[in-house]
Write a protein that holds these residues in place. Structure first.
Motif, PDB file in Angstrom:
ATOM      1  N   GLY A  75       0.825  -1.264   0.076  1.00 12.18           N
ATOM      2  CA  GLY A  75       0.055   0.053   0.007  1.00 12.18           C
ATOM      3  C   GLY A  75       0.628   1.171   0.152  1.00 12.18           C
ATOM      4  O   GLY A  75       0.487   2.477   0.287  1.00 12.18           O
ATOM      5  N   GLY A  76       2.146   1.262  -0.258  1.00  6.81           N
ATOM      6  CA  GLY A  76       2.859   2.311  -0.143  1.00  6.81           C
ATOM      7  C   GLY A  76       3.289   2.979  -1.473  1.00  6.81           C
ATOM      8  O   GLY A  76       4.032   3.988  -1.270  1.00  6.81           O
ATOM      9  N   ASP A  77       2.703   2.444  -2.557  1.00  6.87           N
ATOM     10  CA  ASP A  77       3.149   3.167  -3.791  1.00  6.87           C
ATOM     11  C   ASP A  77       2.016   3.691  -4.310  1.00  6.87           C
ATOM     12  O   ASP A  77       1.053   3.161  -5.179  1.00  6.87           O
ATOM     13  CB  ASP A  77       3.723   2.135  -4.851  1.00  6.87           C
ATOM     14  CG  ASP A  77       4.151   2.869  -6.114  1.00  6.87           C
ATOM     15  OD1 ASP A  77       3.758   4.042  -6.327  1.00  6.87           O
ATOM     16  OD2 ASP A  77       4.869   2.117  -6.906  1.00  6.87           O
ATOM     17  N   ALA A  78       1.418   5.022  -3.751  1.00  6.07           N
ATOM     18  CA  ALA A  78       0.197   5.495  -4.460  1.00  6.07           C
ATOM     19  C   ALA A  78       0.286   5.951  -5.723  1.00  6.07           C
ATOM     20  O   ALA A  78      -0.919   6.097  -6.504  1.00  6.07           O
ATOM     21  CB  ALA A  78      -0.140   6.992  -3.557  1.00  6.07           C
ATOM     22  N   LYS A  79       1.314   6.239  -6.406  1.00  6.87           N
ATOM     23  CA  LYS A  79       1.393   6.393  -7.784  1.00  6.87           C
ATOM     24  C   LYS A  79       1.090   5.359  -8.582  1.00  6.87           C
ATOM     25  O   LYS A  79       0.333   5.674  -9.799  1.00  6.87           O
ATOM     26  CB  LYS A  79       3.092   6.923  -8.250  1.00  6.87           C
ATOM     27  CG  LYS A  79       3.412   8.186  -7.607  1.00  6.87           C
ATOM     28  CD  LYS A  79       4.873   8.717  -7.985  1.00  6.87           C
ATOM     29  CE  LYS A  79       5.650   7.911  -7.446  1.00  6.87           C
ATOM     30  NZ  LYS A  79       7.048   8.420  -7.684  1.00  6.87           N
ATOM     31  N   GLU A  80       1.385   4.183  -8.177  1.00  4.33           N
ATOM     32  CA  GLU A  80       0.971   2.899  -8.873  1.00  4.33           C
ATOM     33  C   GLU A  80      -0.689   3.056  -9.202  1.00  4.33           C
ATOM     34  O   GLU A  80      -1.205   2.809 -10.342  1.00  4.33           O
ATOM     35  CB  GLU A  80       1.382   1.854  -8.369  1.00  4.33           C
ATOM     36  CG  GLU A  80       0.923   0.435  -9.150  1.00  4.33           C
ATOM     37  CD  GLU A  80       1.293  -0.929  -8.467  1.00  4.33           C
ATOM     38  OE1 GLU A  80       2.463  -1.292  -8.790  1.00  4.33           O
ATOM     39  OE2 GLU A  80       0.724  -1.489  -7.581  1.00  4.33           O
ATOM     40  N   ASP A  81      -1.520   3.215  -7.936  1.00  6.49           N
ATOM     41  CA  ASP A  81      -2.868   3.032  -8.030  1.00  6.49           C
ATOM     42  C   ASP A  81      -3.387   4.240  -8.855  1.00  6.49           C
ATOM     43  O   ASP A  81      -4.436   4.110  -9.527  1.00  6.49           O
ATOM     44  CB  ASP A  81      -3.449   3.282  -6.369  1.00  6.49           C
ATOM     45  CG  ASP A  81      -3.155   1.820  -5.906  1.00  6.49           C
ATOM     46  OD1 ASP A  81      -2.990   0.742  -6.446  1.00  6.49           O
ATOM     47  OD2 ASP A  81      -2.928   1.771  -4.569  1.00  6.49           O
TER      48      ASP A  81
END
Length: 102
Positions: A75-81
């Protein structure tokens, strides 16, 4: 690398390539990405589906696709989502997180 789920479990380290390049313009370095790819964030946890790159003696492996091939599972890569606001991607990511959680 933490764990090999499929493939050669004796491999302890691989060289990972990404769909991105570091370029220099006006004396500054920038990361330039291709398509909608978001580079891996250091210190974050991912499940990667890899393929061996064209053999240039480098031994590089790459995610299998720009959209499908790497999944942030902590859940630490907000850019991916944000980059992949796609129902199919989200469904696959959920299945990956459920199957490969530790």
């Amino acid at each position: 690398m933490s764990k090999v789920f499929k493939g050669d479990p004796t491999i302890k380290e691989i060289r990972l390539g990404q769909q991105a390049a570091v370029v220099q313009e006006n004396g500054k370095s920038y990361i330039r990405v291709f398509d909608e790819y978001t580079p891996l964030e250091p210190g974050k946890k991912y499940v990667l589906f890899l393929r061996k790159g064209i053999d240039t003696g480098e031994g590089l492996y790459f995610p299998t696709g720009v959209m499908y091939g790497k999944y942030n599972v902590d859940g630490g890569d907000a850019k991916e989502d944000a980059a992949f606001d796609d129902p199919t991607f989200k469904a696959i990511k959920k299945a990956v997180k459920d199957r490969f959680k530790e």
